[in-house]
Design an enzyme around this catalytic site. Structure first.
Site, PDB file in Angstrom:
ATOM      1  CB  CYS A  24      -0.964  -0.133   1.147  1.00  0.00           C
ATOM      2  SG  CYS A  24       0.275   0.211   2.681  1.00  0.00           S
ATOM      3  CG  HIS A  86       3.045  -0.397  12.671  1.00  0.00           C
ATOM      4  ND1 HIS A  86       4.169  -0.984  12.342  1.00  0.00           N
ATOM      5  CD2 HIS A  86       2.392  -1.417  11.819  1.00  0.00           C
ATOM      6  CE1 HIS A  86       4.469  -1.915  11.588  1.00  0.00           C
ATOM      7  NE2 HIS A  86       3.244  -2.427  11.381  1.00  0.00           N
ATOM      8  CB  CYS A 108       0.824   4.842   7.334  1.00  0.00           C
ATOM      9  SG  CYS A 108      -0.504   5.064   6.061  1.00  0.00           S
ATOM     10  CD  GLU A 138      -3.238   1.481  13.186  1.00  0.00           C
ATOM     11  OE1 GLU A 138      -2.802   0.559  12.198  1.00  0.00           O
ATOM     12  OE2 GLU A 138      -4.347   2.077  13.113  1.00  0.00           O
ATOM     13  CB  CYS A 206      -6.397   2.528   5.533  1.00  0.00           C
ATOM     14  SG  CYS A 206      -5.622   1.133   5.046  1.00  0.00           S
ATOM     15  CB  SER A 235      -3.237  -6.301  11.810  1.00  0.00           C
ATOM     16  OG  SER A 235      -4.513  -6.363  11.882  1.00  0.00           O
ATOM     17  CG  ASN A 236      -2.642  -5.789   5.735  1.00  0.00           C
ATOM     18  OD1 ASN A 236      -2.753  -6.554   4.911  1.00  0.00           O
ATOM     19  ND2 ASN A 236      -1.438  -5.304   6.359  1.00  0.00           N
ATOM     20  CB  SER A 279       3.406  -5.334   5.075  1.00  0.00           C
ATOM     21  OG  SER A 279       2.818  -6.255   5.610  1.00  0.00           O
TER      22      SER A 279
HETATM   23 FE1  SF4 Z   1      -1.386   3.221   5.745  1.00  0.00          FE
HETATM   24 FE2  SF4 Z   1      -1.370   0.554   7.122  1.00  0.00          FE
HETATM   25 FE3  SF4 Z   1      -3.174   1.338   5.302  1.00  0.00          FE
HETATM   26 FE4  SF4 Z   1      -0.959   0.768   4.361  1.00  0.00          FE
HETATM   27  S1  SF4 Z   1      -2.116  -0.552   5.666  1.00  0.00           S
HETATM   28  S2  SF4 Z   1      -2.135   2.470   3.846  1.00  0.00           S
HETATM   29  S3  SF4 Z   1       0.397   1.456   6.140  1.00  0.00           S
HETATM   30  S4  SF4 Z   1      -2.781   2.256   7.180  1.00  0.00           S
END
Ligand code: SF4
Length: 342
Positions: A24, A86, A108, A138, A206, A235-236, A279
């Site tokens: 991202c 984070h 970010c 975070e 996000c 996490s994502n 990531s």
């Molecule tokens: Fe920002 Fe985290 Fe979303 Fe990536 S995943 S855009 S680092 S908030």
């Protein structure tokens, strides 16, 4: 043909490749920031916490001279320290200043936005219910902006226990990398308890997290197996496994590298879905596609659900120093011909 001798028709093997996937804008910026800092200041550059939650990225940057630490007091006085994507609590900035560290903040901008919301609602004396995972970097950073005002809510089952000072003055915020559906479930449970619960002015989860979940939902509905490339502390990435299973995939696994895939996962599988966390560099996905191709999964179909064009500029401290150096080089270049002709 004699039914006894006929071979059963082999199901067509295919791969569904999610798009968007991988890096991202916030991760891209943070990784480039470490690389540029190493070029600009030389090694070592200290980074507090993993710059992004990916094993391969961290190891690659370590080889280039980045040193990852968990606490600010591990950084030698007078060194440069970068804060990860984070985000950190204000107390970490204070600790760094007390040790005379030069800091580069690679938080970010979409995490910074949540920090600002926390500060604003705390100033207005709201109780803030922060939906997120306990212990995540975070969440620690955001909570540190207004510890007396923030209560962490880790999932819908915790909503019933939450207490606030004034039910007419309560707002929810969230970690940026949660499951959209689960977060809305938590918000629903909180709203039942606090009907006047205020929502943040815009989504805290996000765009990248949302887009990757939408793509994996579409792909997961058709896949027997989903492989999510990502690290266990991401996490994502973990949310993508959950979303794939909820979407109907028979199984879903998280792997850092192709070498972690178990051959047995392919038994009875015709369609494999592949995606990666925010990531994860695409070279790791390419490794997985190659592994699958060697096992007959050569047909790759892209499942595209969104276009992404967001980019973020480098952290301001780094931009300032890069600009100063460029100006100096230009000035030297201007002086050189004058000196040569003298
Ligand atoms: Fe920002 Fe985290 Fe979303 Fe990536 S995943 S855009 S680092 S908030």
């Amino acid at each position: 043909m004699d039914a006894m001798t006929a071979t059963p028709a082999r199901r067509v093997r295919r791969v569904l490749l999610a798009a968007p996937r991988g890096y991202c804008a916030g991760v891209d910026r943070a990784v480039i920031a470490v690389e540029k800092a190493l070029e600009q200041y030389g090694a070592p550059v200290y980074v507090r916490h993993e710059i992004v939650h990916n094993k391969y990225v961290v190891q690659t940057l370590e080889k280039k001279g980045a040193v990852f630490v968990e606490r600010t007091d591990e950084v030698p006085e007078g060194s440069i320290v970068m804060f990860s994507a984070h985000g950190v609590a204000p107390v970490v900035h204070e600790e760094a200043a007390a040790r005379g560290l030069a800091t580069i903040d690679a938080t970010c901008p979409l995490v910074t936005k949540v920090h600002r919301e926390a500060v604003r609602y705390a100033k207005e004396d709201f109780d803030i219910l922060l939906i997120g995972h306990e212990g995540h970097e975070e969440v620690i950073g955001t909570s540190g902006e207004a510890p007396e005002h923030i209560t962490l809510v880790d999932g819908p089952e915790e909503a019933a226990q939450v207490e606030v000072r004034d039910p007419s003055k309560v707002v929810w915020l969230s970690q940026t990398t949660l499951s959209v559906d689960e977060t809305m479930e938590t918000v629903g449970a909180l709203k039942e308890k606090f009907p006047q619960l205020l929502s943040p002015p815009s989504d805290d989860i996000c765009y990248a997290t949302q887009n990757r979940q939408i793509a994996v939902k579409q792909m997961g509905a058709e896949a027997d197996l989903v492989i999510v490339v990502g690290s266990r502390n991401s996490s994502n990435s973990k949310r993508l496994v959950e979303v794939a299973l909820q979407a109907g995939a028979r199984t879903a696994h998280l792997v850092d590298y192709a070498s972690e895939i178990d051959e047995s996962w392919l038994e009875g599988v015709a369609t494999v879905g592949v995606t990666s966390g925010a990531s994860v560099p695409d070279v790791l996905v390419e490794g997985v596609l190659e592994w699958l191709s060697e096992r007959g999964f050569e047909d790759v179909e892209i499942v595209k659900t969104a276009e992404e064009s967001i980019t973020f500029s480098l952290p301001k401290e780094l931009r300032r120093d890069l600009r100063a150096e460029a100006d100096q080089r230009q000035a030297e270049a201007r002086e050189r011909p004058a000196a040569e002709s003298a």
